[in-house]
Design a protein around this motif. Structure first.
Motif, PDB file in Angstrom:
ATOM      1  N   TYR A  74      -1.768   8.945   4.596  1.00 31.25           N
ATOM      2  CA  TYR A  74      -0.078   9.334   4.482  1.00 31.25           C
ATOM      3  C   TYR A  74      -0.226  10.542   4.025  1.00 31.25           C
ATOM      4  N   MET A  86      -6.085   6.535   1.594  1.00 35.07           N
ATOM      5  CA  MET A  86      -6.249   5.265   0.686  1.00 35.07           C
ATOM      6  C   MET A  86      -6.928   4.167   2.048  1.00 35.07           C
ATOM      7  N   PRO A 109      -5.800   5.046  -3.895  1.00 39.22           N
ATOM      8  CA  PRO A 109      -5.971   6.637  -3.183  1.00 39.22           C
ATOM      9  C   PRO A 109      -7.482   6.643  -3.816  1.00 39.22           C
ATOM     10  N   HIS A 165      -8.675   2.811   6.472  1.00 44.41           N
ATOM     11  CA  HIS A 165      -7.874   3.505   5.522  1.00 44.41           C
ATOM     12  C   HIS A 165      -6.455   3.825   5.995  1.00 44.41           C
ATOM     13  N   GLN A 221       0.674  -1.449   0.303  1.00 49.49           N
ATOM     14  CA  GLN A 221      -0.034  -0.271  -0.022  1.00 49.49           C
ATOM     15  C   GLN A 221       1.083   1.000   0.152  1.00 49.49           C
ATOM     16  N   ALA A 247       0.742   4.406  -2.799  1.00 51.82           N
ATOM     17  CA  ALA A 247       0.448   5.605  -2.653  1.00 51.82           C
ATOM     18  C   ALA A 247       1.694   6.726  -2.815  1.00 51.82           C
ATOM     19  N   LYS A 248       2.940   5.825  -2.751  1.00 57.17           N
ATOM     20  CA  LYS A 248       3.731   6.541  -2.953  1.00 57.17           C
ATOM     21  C   LYS A 248       3.922   7.168  -4.078  1.00 57.17           C
ATOM     22  N   LEU A 261      -3.432  12.129   1.675  1.00 53.31           N
ATOM     23  CA  LEU A 261      -3.677  11.398   0.542  1.00 53.31           C
ATOM     24  C   LEU A 261      -4.069  10.321   2.161  1.00 53.31           C
TER      25      LEU A 261
END
Length: 99
Positions: free
Chosen positions: A66, A84, A89, A63, A24, A28-29, A82
């Protein structure tokens, strides 16, 4: 014997959770980098904010938040978020910044 089996299953489950969290984080990155490239922003850093059960909209969903720092002109720094849910996302939150 049963104790050893339960310990092995517990360790396996912990490793599985760690592996899924890393997966994850990589997704996300990539999403954050893609968003910064779309908006012509310089990405400075990414950090795991928190795991939560209740979304900002008030729904009960597990959830992960980030937080990331970005720069618009190179001499400033802003913090965005963000959210996720699973491996998707769901919501970017960017503060007003100079263009």
């Amino acid at each position: 014997m049963i104790g050893d089996l339960l310990a092995f299953l517990g360790l396996s489950f912990a490793c599985f959770l760690f592996w899924q969290q890393r997966r994850q984080a990589e997704l996300a990155k990539a999403a954050i980098k893609r968003k910064c490239d779309q908006l012509d922003l310089q990405l400075v850093s990414i950090a795991l904010g928190a795991h939560k059960l209740k979304t900002p909209a008030g729904r009960w969903r597990w959830h992960t938040i980030y937080q990331f720092e970005f720069s618009a002109l190179g001499d400033d720094c802003y913090v965005g978020e963000l959210i996720m849910i699973g491996f998707r996302p769901m919501n970017f939150s960017l503060p007003p910044h100079r263009m």
